[in-house]
Design a protein around this motif. Structure first.
Motif, PDB file in Angstrom:
ATOM      1  N   THR A 149       0.814  -1.207   0.002  1.00  0.00           N
ATOM      2  CA  THR A 149      -0.008  -0.183   0.211  1.00  0.00           C
ATOM      3  C   THR A 149       0.858   1.154   0.003  1.00  0.00           C
ATOM      4  OG1 THR A 149      -1.813  -1.256   1.197  1.00  0.00           O
ATOM      5  CG2 THR A 149      -1.699   1.111   1.066  1.00  0.00           C
ATOM      6  N   PHE A 150       2.035   1.235   0.706  1.00  0.00           N
ATOM      7  CA  PHE A 150       2.663   2.311   0.889  1.00  0.00           C
ATOM      8  C   PHE A 150       3.271   2.646  -0.370  1.00  0.00           C
ATOM      9  CE2 PHE A 150       7.234   3.890   1.501  1.00  0.00           C
ATOM     10  CZ  PHE A 150       6.967   4.817   2.509  1.00  0.00           C
ATOM     11  N   ILE A 151       3.983   1.942  -1.101  1.00  0.00           N
ATOM     12  CA  ILE A 151       4.542   2.123  -2.309  1.00  0.00           C
ATOM     13  C   ILE A 151       3.620   3.016  -3.386  1.00  0.00           C
ATOM     14  CG2 ILE A 151       4.670   0.146  -3.590  1.00  0.00           C
ATOM     15  CD1 ILE A 151       7.430   2.967  -3.566  1.00  0.00           C
ATOM     16  N   LEU A 152       2.736   2.155  -3.509  1.00  0.00           N
ATOM     17  CA  LEU A 152       1.493   2.761  -4.298  1.00  0.00           C
ATOM     18  C   LEU A 152       1.046   4.313  -3.967  1.00  0.00           C
ATOM     19  CD1 LEU A 152      -0.883  -0.412  -4.650  1.00  0.00           C
ATOM     20  CD2 LEU A 152       0.469   0.844  -6.570  1.00  0.00           C
ATOM     21  N   HIS A 153       0.841   4.297  -2.638  1.00  0.00           N
ATOM     22  CA  HIS A 153       0.646   5.803  -2.036  1.00  0.00           C
ATOM     23  C   HIS A 153       1.566   6.899  -2.384  1.00  0.00           C
ATOM     24  CE1 HIS A 153      -1.321   8.195   1.619  1.00  0.00           C
ATOM     25  NE2 HIS A 153      -1.372   8.749   0.530  1.00  0.00           N
ATOM     26  N   ASP A 193      -0.409  11.194  -2.746  1.00  0.00           N
ATOM     27  CA  ASP A 193      -0.246  12.503  -2.273  1.00  0.00           C
ATOM     28  C   ASP A 193       1.023  13.182  -2.914  1.00  0.00           C
ATOM     29  OD1 ASP A 193       0.219  14.600  -0.539  1.00  0.00           O
ATOM     30  OD2 ASP A 193      -0.608  13.544   1.128  1.00  0.00           O
ATOM     31  N   PRO A 194       0.919  14.431  -3.621  1.00  0.00           N
ATOM     32  CA  PRO A 194       1.936  15.356  -4.187  1.00  0.00           C
ATOM     33  C   PRO A 194       2.962  15.645  -3.071  1.00  0.00           C
ATOM     34  CG  PRO A 194      -0.064  16.530  -4.119  1.00  0.00           C
ATOM     35  CD  PRO A 194      -0.480  15.031  -3.629  1.00  0.00           C
ATOM     36  N   ARG A 195       2.666  15.512  -1.759  1.00  0.00           N
ATOM     37  CA  ARG A 195       3.673  16.006  -0.534  1.00  0.00           C
ATOM     38  C   ARG A 195       4.789  14.738  -0.688  1.00  0.00           C
ATOM     39  NH1 ARG A 195      -0.410  16.716   4.284  1.00  0.00           N
ATOM     40  NH2 ARG A 195      -1.391  15.081   3.060  1.00  0.00           N
ATOM     41  N   PHE A 196       4.740  13.597  -1.375  1.00  0.00           N
ATOM     42  CA  PHE A 196       5.760  12.739  -1.222  1.00  0.00           C
ATOM     43  C   PHE A 196       6.481  12.843  -2.547  1.00  0.00           C
ATOM     44  CE2 PHE A 196       2.611  11.181   1.913  1.00  0.00           C
ATOM     45  CZ  PHE A 196       3.365  11.010   2.790  1.00  0.00           C
ATOM     46  N   SER A 197       6.301  13.658  -3.295  1.00  0.00           N
ATOM     47  CA  SER A 197       6.785  13.416  -4.754  1.00  0.00           C
ATOM     48  C   SER A 197       8.198  13.981  -4.742  1.00  0.00           C
ATOM     49  CB  SER A 197       5.987  14.136  -5.925  1.00  0.00           C
ATOM     50  OG  SER A 197       5.957  15.652  -5.649  1.00  0.00           O
ATOM     51  N   ALA A 203       1.170  14.478   6.829  1.00  0.00           N
ATOM     52  CA  ALA A 203       0.064  13.696   6.333  1.00  0.00           C
ATOM     53  C   ALA A 203      -0.702  12.912   7.047  1.00  0.00           C
ATOM     54  CB  ALA A 203       0.659  13.016   4.992  1.00  0.00           C
ATOM     55  N   ASN A 204      -0.389  12.917   8.260  1.00  0.00           N
ATOM     56  CA  ASN A 204      -1.208  12.136   9.634  1.00  0.00           C
ATOM     57  C   ASN A 204      -1.161  10.651   9.128  1.00  0.00           C
ATOM     58  OD1 ASN A 204      -2.131  11.859  11.846  1.00  0.00           O
ATOM     59  ND2 ASN A 204      -4.514  12.263  11.025  1.00  0.00           N
TER      60      ASN A 204
END
Length: 178
Positions: free
Chosen positions: A122-126, A131-135, A150-151
């Motif tokens: 799930t983590f890698i898909l997310h 979320d663009p905060r992880f880009s 991002a909580n």
């Protein structure tokens, strides 16, 4: 752009060599070994420098690194590198992260390993598509901060644990071996 930078560097090297009377061989000519000034070998200067010299030096460096790190240390480093968010998690490797977790049996029993496996999916898909905060993260520290902002710390609690454990272990080991 990359070729322009390379050409500029080669121009600088050529100017330096010309200024200091250093012979710059044509890389496509056959290499002439020092021992035999008259008889060229069957390989070009390019091949000689790349294969016979450069790869040999890289091999020596690789052997030196392998002798400094045991298998466990190497797996810990590879596991941590697999969670590095640089280039949109280009180095993500679930298998290496799972190997990393197995070095902490007190923290990751059989059930938690199974849960970690699911969280990693799930983590890698997310991370890659959500979320663009992880880009544009630059390191594991940025990843930890972004997870908090991002909580998502609880949602990826086992992923967070794999981020923290090797650092905590290294800190404890350093403190106990002054």
């Amino acid at each position: 752009m990359r070729n322009e930078g390379w050409k500029s560097l080669m121009d600088e090297v050529s100017l330096f060599c010309a200024k200091h009377d250093i012979l710059v061989p044509n890389m496509e000519e056959f290499y002439i070994p020092e021992k035999s000034k008259r008889r060229p070998s069957s390989v070009t200067y390019s091949h000689h420098l790349r294969v016979e010299l450069f790869y040999t030096v890289i091999d020596l460096q690789f052997q030196k690194l392998n002798s400094r790190f045991d298998v466990v240390s190497g797996n810990l480093l590879l596991g941590m590198a697999s969670l590095n968010p640089v280039n949109s998690f280009a180095n993500f490797d679930k298998k290496r992260i799972m190997t990393l977790a197995k070095y902490y049996p007190d923290e990751f029993g059989e059930l938690k390993l199974r849960d970690l496996s699911h969280q990693l999916d799930t983590f890698i898909l997310h991370m890659k598509h959500g979320d663009p905060r992880f880009s544009d993260l630059k390191g594991i520290g940025d990843l930890a901060k972004a997870l908090v902002e991002a909580n998502l710390v609880e949602a990826y609690s086992l992923v967070k644990l794999t981020l923290i454990l090797p650092v905590a272990t290294a800190t404890v080991e350093r403190a106990s071996h002054p």
